[in-house]
Every structure is written in C-alpha cells, then in structure tokens.
Design an enzyme around this catalytic site. Structure first.
Site, mmCIF file in Angstrom:
data_model
loop_
_atom_site.group_PDB
_atom_site.id
_atom_site.type_symbol
_atom_site.label_atom_id
_atom_site.label_comp_id
_atom_site.label_asym_id
_atom_site.label_seq_id
_atom_site.Cartn_x
_atom_site.Cartn_y
_atom_site.Cartn_z
ATOM 1 C CD GLU A 103 -2.883 -1.144 0.019
ATOM 2 O OE1 GLU A 103 -3.011 -0.089 -0.629
ATOM 3 O OE2 GLU A 103 -3.499 -2.192 -0.257
ATOM 4 C CB CYS A 166 -6.090 -2.420 6.358
ATOM 5 S SG CYS A 166 -6.433 -4.178 6.624
ATOM 6 C CG HIS A 185 -4.339 -5.187 1.960
ATOM 7 N ND1 HIS A 185 -4.536 -3.845 1.699
ATOM 8 C CD2 HIS A 185 -5.159 -5.481 3.003
ATOM 9 C CE1 HIS A 185 -5.429 -3.355 2.539
ATOM 10 N NE2 HIS A 185 -5.830 -4.326 3.332
#
Length: 245
Positions: A103, A166, A185
C-alpha cells in the site's frame, strides 16, 4: 485454507545487548473480524518469525492487533516508542485480492465502517489536525519490481488501503515515520498458490529489500517521544448498522 506448515527449527532471537547492528522489525497482523475467523495476516506474521529461515540476523517483534480502532489508536504509538523499530510491517487481509499488495499511502478521514466493538472514530478521523493523506517514503515501486523477479507470487503497488482498520493502522504509523513503515495486504489463503509459507517467503523478500532503503533510526527527544505530537483520537460508540458492500 492453506496447506499445513512444515515447521522449521526456530531460530533463537539475537542477543540485543550485542554491539552488532541488528535490525528490529515490528510486524503486526490482525485478529478475526466479520466472517474472517482465522485472519491470514496473523498466520503470515507468525510464519515470518517462526517458520521462515532468515539468512541474516534480524530481531522480529510480533503483535496481533484486534480489529478495534481504540486499540490501534493507543497501541501503535506505544509500540513505536517502546521498540524504536528499524522497520514496521503491518499486515492485513484483502479477501478479493489476487496478489500481494504494497500500500502506497493512507488517508486521515472517512473511517465510517464499524469495528468489532461497533465503534468508529470521532468525526471518522484518525489523528486530529493531521494531513489528509500521507504517502510512504519507501521506494515501493522499486521494491515491488525487485521482488517480482524473485517470487512466483504476483505482487503489486496499491493506492487503496480500504478505509478500514488496515488503512487506519497504516496512517498511525505513517504519521510517526513514513520512511520506515509499509502496509501489506495479503489474499485469502488457499491450498496451492497462496499458502502461508509462500506468502511469508515472498514478504520476507520485501523485508530484505526494504531494509536496504530505511534511514538511520530516529532519535527520541528528551520526553521520550518522536518529533511529532500524537493527538489521541476519541472513539465513539454506535449502534450496529447495515453497511454497504
């Protein structure tokens, strides 16, 4: 479900009193939530410490995070201060993912989805009076390209961390030090491709490459804190509601 791990001999934690500069890696994974009874992120986190063989000394610290805003809000700053980690790896599961996702950034607002305690942050905000978006300063595109050449699993850089726990935990760490943390992830586990071992081995390669790019450890100030003042966000209780998918 993933195939069972073939347990390897645990590697003793290095002697932290040694003068050798051993990287301290804080790894978090989440517990159960909604219909995810066994969270793959925590299974992979455990595998990185207990099943994967490291070819260089590292000191791995594991913490399982409940899917609760208040816990993340209080514990993550505490862990940074307690461990002063070289690198922080936050792991989470993305049920629809077909690849490992690094991410790129996290947002501060619009956290409207209820956690396991049916709460959301006050004003749906992560940290008061903080930037709306913080991007990781690590070279994730280069890291991704490097790992692609070494792993059989697909991996990509993502710009959508999900606006749930998250992304919430990622923003907390990016706000503290965006030069030494990343959120990853992982897909749901299966019997062949995305096994716990395969995912852990690929993320290990990510860690190796990230360690080449982290800057020297930050120095705590006289109050035992980093330069930025962390404003605690209040959590408000709400009644359960039907969320849109």
């Amino acid at each position: 479900m993933s195939s069972p791990l073939s347990k390897k001999k645990p590697v003793p934690s290095p002697d932290m009193s040694s003068k050798v500069d051993i990287p301290i890696i804080l790894i978090t994974g989440f517990g159960s939530f909604r219909n995810v009874l066994v969270n793959p992120s925590w299974e992979v986190a455990k595998a990185l410490k207990w099943y994967v063989e490291w070819d260089r000394p590292v000191h791995i610290i594991l913490h399982q995070m409940p899917v609760e805003y208040n816990s993340v809000n209080t514990k993550i700053p505490e862990y940074w201060l307690k461990y002063n980690p070289t690198l922080v790896i936050h792991l989470g599961v993305s049920p629809g993912a077909k690849e490992i996702r690094l991410e790129k950034y996290a947002h501060n607002t619009n956290y409207a989805a209820l956690d396991n305690l049916n709460t959301i942050p006050e004003n749906k905000c992560c940290i008061c009076d903080a930037p709306e978006e913080i991007c990781s300063q690590l070279p994730l595109e280069n890291v991704c390209a490097f790992v692609k050449r070494k792993s059989s699993l697909p991996i990509a850089v993502s710009d959508d961390a999900g606006r749930y726990l998250c992304e919430f935990i990622y923003y907390q760490s990016l706000y503290i030090d965006s030069k030494r943390c990343v959120f990853i992830h992982v897909p749901c586990l299966d019997e062949n491709k995305f096994t716990t071992e395969h995912l852990a081995e690929t993320i290990q390669q990510v860690v190796y490459e990230l360690l080449r790019h982290v800057e020297p450890l930050p120095v705590l100030n006289s109050n035992g804190q980093y330069g930025k003042q962390h404003n605690t966000t209040k959590i408000i209780n709400t009644k359960p509601v039907t969320l849109k998918s």
